[in-house]
Scaffold this motif. Sequence first.
Motif: not given
Length: 197
Positions: A2-8, A143-151, A63-68
């Motif tokens: 649940t803490n993983i952002p939607w784009d990630a 880690k930055q604060p997020g809300f509902a899967g968004f940063e 930016d999310h694809t390389d880490g994944e």
Amino acid sequence: MTNIPWDARLAALLVRPLCNSWVTPNHLTTLRLATGLGAALCFGSGEWLNLAAWLWVMSTFLDHTDGELARMSGKQSRTGHFYDLITDAVATIGLFMGIGWGLSSSLLGGWALFMGAIAGIAIAIIFHFRNEIEQRSGKAATKQPGFAGFEPEDSLYLLPLITWLDGLALLLLIAALITPIIAIVVGWQYLTQLDKV
């Protein structure tokens, strides 16, 4: 999960087929850099604003694809991580410098360049201090604060809408006002960590 952002999450889904291919995380980082600098140049032209905005959306997602891919394929490396950090900084600084350059022929005049430079320099400082904090205390400390899967940085996915609504000048003004404050806060966090050592 649940803490993983939607784009990630979407990035992880899309790069999974690349795990056993010739594509490396650094290839995706380079593509992120190319699209980010392409967006900056298009914004700087003052003409290809819609293309610039969509290139930036692509760059932000990449930016999310390389880490994944690095995590899934076991291709994580210190060099790759550093390359990713430098790429993030260069692309984001370039974005605001490009917007400032492109708006310098608007009513803002030379102030647009100044605001772009302020936002760019503040972002460079933020990236530097966040990297130092990460080196000392690990990734969780940045880690930055997020809300509902968004940063917070997901707000830049709205660039096509902002461009369409002719809101780049307002975005630049907000960035020039807010990023120095964030740089001071992150610098303070870093200095606080030094005191604990």
